[in-house]
Design a protein around this motif. Structure first.
Motif, PDB file in Angstrom:
ATOM      1  N   THR A  14      10.438  10.228 -11.604  1.00 56.95           N
ATOM      2  CA  THR A  14       9.588  10.721 -10.526  1.00 56.95           C
ATOM      3  C   THR A  14      10.187  10.388  -9.174  1.00 56.95           C
ATOM      4  OG1 THR A  14       7.648  10.473 -11.936  1.00 56.95           O
ATOM      5  CG2 THR A  14       7.250  10.653  -9.584  1.00 56.95           C
ATOM      6  N   TRP A  15      10.744   9.194  -9.046  1.00 56.42           N
ATOM      7  CA  TRP A  15      11.368   8.798  -7.796  1.00 56.42           C
ATOM      8  C   TRP A  15      12.540   9.716  -7.462  1.00 56.42           C
ATOM      9  CZ3 TRP A  15      16.232   6.591  -6.673  1.00 56.42           C
ATOM     10  CH2 TRP A  15      16.376   6.137  -5.363  1.00 56.42           C
ATOM     11  N   PHE A  16      13.409   9.977  -8.471  1.00 56.14           N
ATOM     12  CA  PHE A  16      14.554  10.855  -8.238  1.00 56.14           C
ATOM     13  C   PHE A  16      14.106  12.266  -7.879  1.00 56.14           C
ATOM     14  CE2 PHE A  16      17.143   7.788 -10.805  1.00 56.14           C
ATOM     15  CZ  PHE A  16      18.074   7.517  -9.829  1.00 56.14           C
ATOM     16  N   VAL A  17      13.119  12.799  -8.594  1.00 59.21           N
ATOM     17  CA  VAL A  17      12.636  14.149  -8.320  1.00 59.21           C
ATOM     18  C   VAL A  17      12.013  14.216  -6.929  1.00 59.21           C
ATOM     19  CG1 VAL A  17      10.900  15.861  -8.999  1.00 59.21           C
ATOM     20  CG2 VAL A  17      12.352  14.816 -10.724  1.00 59.21           C
ATOM     21  N   GLY A  18      11.208  13.212  -6.571  1.00 57.86           N
ATOM     22  CA  GLY A  18      10.589  13.190  -5.243  1.00 57.86           C
ATOM     23  C   GLY A  18      11.619  13.122  -4.139  1.00 57.86           C
ATOM     24  N   ARG A  19      12.650  12.333  -4.354  1.00 56.55           N
ATOM     25  CA  ARG A  19      13.719  12.220  -3.358  1.00 56.55           C
ATOM     26  C   ARG A  19      14.421  13.562  -3.168  1.00 56.55           C
ATOM     27  NH1 ARG A  19      18.670   7.913  -3.717  1.00 56.55           N
ATOM     28  NH2 ARG A  19      19.535   8.415  -1.709  1.00 56.55           N
ATOM     29  N   GLU A  20      14.689  14.245  -4.271  1.00 54.28           N
ATOM     30  CA  GLU A  20      15.341  15.558  -4.198  1.00 54.28           C
ATOM     31  C   GLU A  20      14.427  16.580  -3.523  1.00 54.28           C
ATOM     32  OE1 GLU A  20      18.186  18.571  -4.587  1.00 54.28           O
ATOM     33  OE2 GLU A  20      18.336  16.404  -4.596  1.00 54.28           O
ATOM     34  N   GLN A  21      13.126  16.528  -3.823  1.00 53.01           N
ATOM     35  CA  GLN A  21      12.192  17.454  -3.180  1.00 53.01           C
ATOM     36  C   GLN A  21      12.128  17.220  -1.676  1.00 53.01           C
ATOM     37  OE1 GLN A  21       8.569  16.820  -5.382  1.00 53.01           O
ATOM     38  NE2 GLN A  21       8.946  18.584  -6.699  1.00 53.01           N
TER      39      GLN A  21
ATOM     40  N   GLU B 283       0.812  -1.217   0.000  1.00 54.45           N
ATOM     41  CA  GLU B 283       0.000   0.000   0.000  1.00 54.45           C
ATOM     42  C   GLU B 283       0.842   1.261   0.000  1.00 54.45           C
ATOM     43  OE1 GLU B 283      -3.019  -0.048   2.971  1.00 54.45           O
ATOM     44  OE2 GLU B 283      -3.572  -2.098   2.510  1.00 54.45           O
ATOM     45  N   ARG B 284       2.051   1.169   0.512  1.00 58.01           N
ATOM     46  CA  ARG B 284       2.902   2.353   0.587  1.00 58.01           C
ATOM     47  C   ARG B 284       3.509   2.717  -0.762  1.00 58.01           C
ATOM     48  NH1 ARG B 284       7.292   1.715   4.819  1.00 58.01           N
ATOM     49  NH2 ARG B 284       7.961   3.490   3.626  1.00 58.01           N
ATOM     50  N   ARG B 285       3.487   1.804  -1.704  1.00 56.45           N
ATOM     51  CA  ARG B 285       4.078   2.093  -3.011  1.00 56.45           C
ATOM     52  C   ARG B 285       3.258   3.167  -3.720  1.00 56.45           C
ATOM     53  NH1 ARG B 285       8.389  -0.888  -3.853  1.00 56.45           N
ATOM     54  NH2 ARG B 285       8.343  -3.113  -3.469  1.00 56.45           N
ATOM     55  N   SER B 286       3.957   4.052  -4.399  1.00 57.82           N
ATOM     56  CA  SER B 286       3.274   5.127  -5.100  1.00 57.82           C
ATOM     57  C   SER B 286       2.619   4.598  -6.368  1.00 57.82           C
ATOM     58  CB  SER B 286       4.266   6.235  -5.443  1.00 57.82           C
ATOM     59  OG  SER B 286       5.262   5.725  -6.287  1.00 57.82           O
ATOM     60  N   LEU B 287       1.704   5.381  -6.867  1.00 57.48           N
ATOM     61  CA  LEU B 287       0.938   4.979  -8.046  1.00 57.48           C
ATOM     62  C   LEU B 287       1.838   4.770  -9.252  1.00 57.48           C
ATOM     63  CD1 LEU B 287      -1.766   4.462  -9.384  1.00 57.48           C
ATOM     64  CD2 LEU B 287      -1.942   6.920  -9.791  1.00 57.48           C
ATOM     65  N   HIS B 288       2.839   5.633  -9.445  1.00 53.86           N
ATOM     66  CA  HIS B 288       3.699   5.489 -10.616  1.00 53.86           C
ATOM     67  C   HIS B 288       4.533   4.213 -10.548  1.00 53.86           C
ATOM     68  CE1 HIS B 288       6.257   7.765  -7.828  1.00 53.86           C
ATOM     69  NE2 HIS B 288       7.266   7.176  -8.411  1.00 53.86           N
ATOM     70  N   LEU B 289       4.944   3.791  -9.344  1.00 50.89           N
ATOM     71  CA  LEU B 289       5.680   2.532  -9.226  1.00 50.89           C
ATOM     72  C   LEU B 289       4.779   1.336  -9.477  1.00 50.89           C
ATOM     73  CD1 LEU B 289       8.076   3.139  -6.216  1.00 50.89           C
ATOM     74  CD2 LEU B 289       8.641   2.995  -8.627  1.00 50.89           C
ATOM     75  N   LYS B 290       3.535   1.414  -8.996  1.00 47.59           N
ATOM     76  CA  LYS B 290       2.584   0.336  -9.258  1.00 47.59           C
ATOM     77  C   LYS B 290       2.301   0.228 -10.756  1.00 47.59           C
ATOM     78  CE  LYS B 290       0.137   0.350  -4.850  1.00 47.59           C
ATOM     79  NZ  LYS B 290      -1.161   0.554  -4.202  1.00 47.59           N
ATOM     80  N   ALA B 291       2.126   1.369 -11.417  1.00 56.99           N
ATOM     81  CA  ALA B 291       1.846   1.364 -12.850  1.00 56.99           C
ATOM     82  C   ALA B 291       3.032   0.810 -13.639  1.00 56.99           C
ATOM     83  CB  ALA B 291       1.508   2.780 -13.333  1.00 56.99           C
ATOM     84  N   ALA B 292       4.242   1.203 -13.264  1.00 56.73           N
ATOM     85  CA  ALA B 292       5.434   0.688 -13.952  1.00 56.73           C
ATOM     86  C   ALA B 292       5.577  -0.811 -13.727  1.00 56.73           C
ATOM     87  CB  ALA B 292       6.682   1.424 -13.473  1.00 56.73           C
TER      88      ALA B 292
END
Length: 158
Positions: free
Chosen positions: A109-116, A17-26
């Motif tokens: 998205t993962w890299f950008v989120g981590r940087e944010q 459940e903790r996985r983000s939508l973009h990771l689930k879609a990929a």
């Protein structure tokens, strides 16, 4: 054994459940790609069977062809010659291109989120440090004010 492994892998990719939508879609797109490559390999062998100049005559050759096609490498060593074989190739190409696009977007998205998150943490730390500095300055100004007004550190007169 393999279906159990695949079931656990799919559950691992999609079930948390903790996985983000973009990771689930990929993850789902990758699963679809694997199924399309395996099924497409079988289907192209069936479509090409008995065709004049067909070179996709066995499942291992067709599997290699589907990997080449999905990754858009396309060495040209194997290719379908029948209309149905080419249609299957088009499906494998579209699913492959879509999947790699989704996986690339998920990584970005993962890299950008981590940087944010890192920048937010730094900004929050700087804000706390700024508040601490302001408090320290207020205390200093209060002490100076007391000294200027003739009161000592303890609050009494000198």
């Amino acid at each position: 054994m393999l279906p159990g492994f695949l079931a656990r892998a799919v559950e691992s990719l999609l079930g948390r459940e903790r996985r983000s939508l973009h990771l689930k879609a990929a993850g789902a797109a990758t699963g679809v790609l694997v199924v399309v490559m395996l099924a497409g390999s079988w289907a192209v062998v069936e479509a090409e069977q008995g065709a004049h100049r067909a070179n996709l005559t066995s499942y291992p050759k067709a599997l290699w062809w589907s990997i080449e096609t999905a990754t858009t490498v396309g060495y040209g060593d194997f290719y379908p010659v029948t209309p149905w074989g080419r249609a299957i190739g088009a499906v494998v190409m579209v699913v492959g291109i879509t999947t790699y696009g989704m996986v690339t977007a998920a990584l970005a998205t993962w890299f950008v989120g981590r940087e944010q998150r890192r920048r937010h943490h730094l900004a929050h730390g700087a804000h706390e440090l700024g508040e601490e500095a302001v408090r320290a300055l207020h205390e200093r100004f209060d002490r100076l004010e007391r000294l200027v007004n003739g009161k000592g550190e303890s609050g009494g007169y000198r």
